[in-house]
Design an enzyme around this catalytic site. Structure first.
Site, PDB file in Angstrom:
ATOM      1  N   LYS A   1       0.259  21.049  34.916  1.00 35.37           N
ATOM      2  CA  LYS A   1       1.069  20.418  35.331  1.00 35.37           C
ATOM      3  C   LYS A   1       0.525  20.404  37.177  1.00 35.37           C
ATOM      4  O   LYS A   1       0.269  19.015  37.921  1.00 35.37           O
ATOM      5  CB  LYS A   1       2.264  21.017  35.614  1.00 35.37           C
ATOM      6  CG  LYS A   1       2.946  20.844  36.997  1.00 35.37           C
ATOM      7  CD  LYS A   1       4.463  20.444  36.535  1.00 35.37           C
ATOM      8  CE  LYS A   1       5.381  19.535  37.946  1.00 35.37           C
ATOM      9  NZ  LYS A   1       4.105  19.913  38.907  1.00 35.37           N
TER      10      LYS A   1
ATOM     11  N   GLU B   1      11.301  12.756  21.140  1.00 37.18           N
ATOM     12  CA  GLU B   1       9.765  12.786  21.434  1.00 37.18           C
ATOM     13  C   GLU B   1       9.271  12.532  20.167  1.00 37.18           C
ATOM     14  O   GLU B   1       8.245  11.539  19.937  1.00 37.18           O
ATOM     15  CB  GLU B   1       9.741  14.151  21.929  1.00 37.18           C
ATOM     16  CG  GLU B   1       9.726  14.199  23.102  1.00 37.18           C
ATOM     17  CD  GLU B   1      10.773  15.099  23.419  1.00 37.18           C
ATOM     18  OE1 GLU B   1      11.145  15.420  22.767  1.00 37.18           O
ATOM     19  OE2 GLU B   1      10.967  15.433  25.011  1.00 37.18           O
TER      20      GLU B   1
ATOM     21  N   MET C   1      15.692   9.473  -3.613  1.00 41.09           N
ATOM     22  CA  MET C   1      14.387  10.294  -4.663  1.00 41.09           C
ATOM     23  C   MET C   1      15.089  11.464  -5.348  1.00 41.09           C
ATOM     24  O   MET C   1      14.206  11.995  -6.524  1.00 41.09           O
ATOM     25  CB  MET C   1      13.103  10.197  -3.784  1.00 41.09           C
ATOM     26  CG  MET C   1      12.335  10.123  -4.703  1.00 41.09           C
ATOM     27  SD  MET C   1      12.119   8.968  -5.938  1.00 41.09           S
ATOM     28  CE  MET C   1      11.484   8.139  -4.825  1.00 41.09           C
TER      29      MET C   1
ATOM     30  N   PHE D   1       7.839  28.924  31.252  1.00 41.75           N
ATOM     31  CA  PHE D   1       9.279  28.475  31.422  1.00 41.75           C
ATOM     32  C   PHE D   1       8.547  26.635  30.306  1.00 41.75           C
ATOM     33  O   PHE D   1       7.488  25.669  31.162  1.00 41.75           O
ATOM     34  CB  PHE D   1      10.029  27.556  32.720  1.00 41.75           C
ATOM     35  CG  PHE D   1      11.195  26.923  32.498  1.00 41.75           C
ATOM     36  CD1 PHE D   1      11.825  27.188  31.154  1.00 41.75           C
ATOM     37  CD2 PHE D   1      11.129  25.737  31.953  1.00 41.75           C
ATOM     38  CE1 PHE D   1      12.610  26.645  30.756  1.00 41.75           C
ATOM     39  CE2 PHE D   1      12.381  24.760  31.974  1.00 41.75           C
ATOM     40  CZ  PHE D   1      13.249  25.199  31.205  1.00 41.75           C
ATOM     41  N   GLN D   2       8.933  26.387  29.504  1.00 40.71           N
ATOM     42  CA  GLN D   2       8.378  25.388  28.327  1.00 40.71           C
ATOM     43  C   GLN D   2       6.802  25.696  27.695  1.00 40.71           C
ATOM     44  O   GLN D   2       6.245  24.275  27.711  1.00 40.71           O
ATOM     45  CB  GLN D   2       8.350  23.899  28.493  1.00 40.71           C
ATOM     46  CG  GLN D   2      10.087  23.859  29.155  1.00 40.71           C
ATOM     47  CD  GLN D   2      10.592  22.268  29.257  1.00 40.71           C
ATOM     48  OE1 GLN D   2      10.277  21.856  30.482  1.00 40.71           O
ATOM     49  NE2 GLN D   2      12.161  22.335  28.667  1.00 40.71           N
TER      50      GLN D   2
END
Lengths: 169, 562
Positions: free
Chosen positions: B161, B49, B476, B111-112
């Site tokens: 959802k 993602e 760096m 969940f999630q």
């Protein structure tokens, strides 16, 4: 022009959308950017879609300018005003539970009268006092009650309004 | 017309002119995806993602359109946070749609489930949790409106959802206005007049442009101002391309790794016209010493940028383009010209600084210097490629040695400094411009942060070119350790690295390698000619440092030079 100006108390009042998460945006802005909050008050206004948040903060002039700009940048902040000077009235409130022994009951009641406070609950050994006023008055009252033994205290933050007739909000 | 939440989302995306979205499906967005495959929208399936957000960001930076991504709840949402913060710091217009667990489960540790609106509050321009399907259309319209107006930025919309299949009556939404959100586009003419007065008397003026010039499409106006009064121009990293790198008035980038002449010009100018900048610490060094002989005019659409870090004489709140148009018009009306003799003295001084210390490196016969690779890349692409970078030395050398002539050509994570940005951003830019050469100039450290997106490039036949300046270390930070920590290389040297050529091949892309200076040009030429995605691994000098360098917190005149 550099930041040597002195830090002073400022009372900022804002009208915000009365929606979940808005207070969190305001408070998160202060913590995230290292601004300071002395006190905070929030409640619905006459319009149920709008809340009023009053924050007392410590800042010098450039920092205050930045705080105000950052707050105005929040999408949910509708209006913001600095209510720190004499053009506005400021009040806070406290509930003070103080030990009321026979020898100091009269003194407590005298103070309550002097400060135009109220005793709102009486138990065998303590009084609960409701007091409101500006910051200095609250400090003075608390200072005078302290020697008698303050058992508990609950204080609100400052709320403020412009004196009328004046510039909006 | 009765539509489901999922249909409303597609409808609004179409209305907003979105043709491509970047995303990754999951349980909470399964109904949205089910509608998506029936729509005409192009969806780029990334492999992580974070890649989706950076790709949408690269797409937005290259095209000027709003970048859109769609991810699921929980881990899908949290994986977007770095990308959102990256876009927020650089003011990139994006709309991030995240799935959320069904409304009745919110707050139950389902969940999630994660409070992504809470998490992203400080790194989005605004964000929403949509509670009712009736609110979805308006919320999405507001999200696009906020993302692209004023100072642009990412806006997140969290959709539970159950809204996906919930139906409601849908009517097209009239143009959005929000009473508490009114960006100031037109400048206050009083302020413009003050700026003009300063321009009249200035002997040693400098223009300093930033990302705001690119975002407001003000490059032409900036150029007009510079040429009308013959004022030398520098930009921040984010402003590269806002003024042609081949123009005689060009000073190069300023700041920590800016050119000697840019930093000297800033420190000696008597008037600084700052346009669309926010005076980042990497630009100013010690703020007390920054442009301390100058009166500063600061033009920016975001009032919080003004007087945040640097006190200014003339603040101008307004769109950069509109403000410059107003200023240029006034200059024409008043017939203002630069007095030749006076200005020539200043330009001669700038030229002298330029001669005193040029950007330089020494290319030996044995070891490839990273700067050499970029110079060759510049030559072979005729300076026309869209360049993305990762973060660190690769980014600074790209800024120094690839000379950008047009806006939206250099895409880099300036504010947040996000390693792993370059490859997905290149994918996004390539989606926006399929015909152009898009090159990610990377380090061997940062390319490993989002290397999985090579699979995306291969799947969608996006011919991005990855140039790895492979120094076997985190260059760096290693440079800082070399210069300021007595060469104590705490965990900056890689003891193991993948074989990038084989890795490219494993992804189905092409892999090339050069280890000697005489192979550089041919390798680049071969790589650039290949039709598909390519990784080119250049094994470069590992102890090379980026110069000039201003140690953090020092005045920008305190430059360590080659």
């Amino acid at each position: 022009m550099k930041r040597i100006m002195k830090s002073e108390k400022h009372t900022l009042t804002m009208l915000v959308d009365n929606e979940p998460g808005v207070l969190s945006r305001v408070v998160g802005l202060f913590s995230g950017r290292g601004f300071n909050i002395d006190s905070l008050c929030v409640a619905e206004t006459m319009d149920p879609k709008v809340s009023r948040i009053t924050i007392v903060t410590q800042a010098n002039q450039p920092l205050l300018e930045q705080i105000e700009k950052q707050l105005r940048k929040l999408i949910n902040v509708i209006k913001l005003r600095d209510m720190s000077d004499d053009s506005s009235v400021r009040r806070e409130m406290a509930l003070i539970c103080v030990q009321a022994r026979p020898e100091n009951r009269d003194e407590i009641l005298r103070l309550v009268n002097l400060f135009r406070a109220k005793v709102i609950d009486v138990a065998s050994n303590c009084y609960t006092i409701e007091a409101s006023g500006d910051e200095d008055k609250m400090k003075a009252l608390i200072g005078l009650l302290r020697p008698m033994g303050i058992k508990k205290i609950a204080r609100t933050g400052t709320v403020a309004l412009f004196r009328e007739p004046k510039r909006g909000i | 017309m009765e539509l489901t939440g999922a249909q409303i989302l597609m409808e609004i995306l179409k209305e907003e002119g979105v043709d491509t979205i970047f995303g990754f499906p999951g349980g909470a967005v399964i109904d949205l995806y089910d509608e998506l495959i029936r729509s005409e929208l192009r969806h780029i399936l990334v492999r992580h993602e974070q890649g989706a957000v950076h790709a949408a960001d690269g797409y937005a930076r290259a095209s000027g359109k709003v970048g859109v991504c769609l991810v699921t709840s929980g881990p899908g949402a949290t994986n977007t946070v770095t990308g959102i913060a990256t876009a927020y710091m650089d003011s990139i217009p994006m709309v991030i749609v995240t799935g959320q667990v069904s409304a009745h489960l919110i707050g139950n540790d389902a969940f999630q489930e994660v409070d992504i609106v809470g998490i992203t509050r400080p790194c989005t321009k605004h964000n929403y949790l949509v509670n009712r399907v009736q609110d979805l259309a308006r919320t999405l319209k507001e999200a696009f409106f906020i993302a692209r107006s004023g100072r642009p930025g990412p806006v997140l919309v969290d959709i539970p959802k159950n809204l996906g299949l919930a139906k409601t009556d849908y009517q097209p939404i009239p143009p959005v206005s929000i009473k508490s959100y009114n960006p100031t586009y037109l400048p206050n003419m009083k302020q413009i007049r003050k700026a003009l007065a300063l321009l009249k008397t200035a002997k040693r003026p400098v223009i300093f442009g930033g990302g705001g010039v690119i975002l407001s499409k003000a490059s032409q106006e900036l150029s007009t101002l510079a040429h009308a009064l013959r004022i030398p121009v520098t930009t921040s990293l984010m402003g590269l391309g806002a003024f042609p790198g081949s123009d005689p008035l060009w000073l190069g980038m300023l700041g920590m790794h800016g050119t000697y002449r840019a930093n000297m010009a800033i420190s000696n100018c008597d008037l600084l016209i700052a346009v669309g900048v926010r005076f980042d610490d990497r630009v100013t060094g010690k703020t007390d010493c920054f442009a301390d002989q100058a009166k500063i005019v600061h033009i920016d659409i975001d009032p919080t940028s003004i007087r945040k870090n640097i006190p200014v004489a003339v603040p101008v709140v307004g769109d950069c383009r509109q403000s410059l148009i107003a200023l240029n018009r006034m200059i024409t009306e008043e017939g203002l010209v630069a007095s030749d003799e006076q200005r020539q003295e200043w330009l001669d001084q700038v030229l002298l600084w330029r001669k005193q210390h040029k950007l330089a490196y020494e290319q030996t016969a044995e070891v490839i210097k990273p700067q050499y690779v970029i110079e060759k890349l510049y030559k072979l692409t005729r300076g026309e490629a869209i360049i993305t970078t990762e973060v660190g030395q690769n980014q600074m050398w790209s800024a120094q040695f690839y000379h950008f002539d047009r806006p939206q050509q250099f895409l880099t994570s300036g504010g947040l400094g996000t390693m792993g940005f370059g490859l997905p951003a290149a994918i996004g830019a390539q989606v926006a411009y399929p015909e152009q050469t898009v090159v990610d100039i990377a380090g061997d450290g940062s390319i490993q942060m989002n290397i999985q997106e090579m699979a995306t490039a291969v799947q969608y036949k996006l011919p991005v070119k990855v140039v790895i300046l492979n120094n076997r270390c985190l260059g760096m930070v290693r440079q800082w350790q070399q210069l300021f920590y007595d060469k104590r290389y705490a965990h900056t040297l890689f003891e193991h690295a993948p074989d990038f050529v084989k890795l490219a091949e494993a992804f189905g892309a092409h892999g090339l390698r050069a280890t000697r200076p005489d192979e550089v040009e041919a390798t680049l030429a071969r790589g650039l000619a290949i039709k598909g995605p390519v990784i080119m691994d250049f094994v470069v000098e590992s102890e090379e440092c980026v110069y000039p360098m201003v140690p953090a917190g020092k005045p920008i005149t305190d430059m360590l030079l080659v």
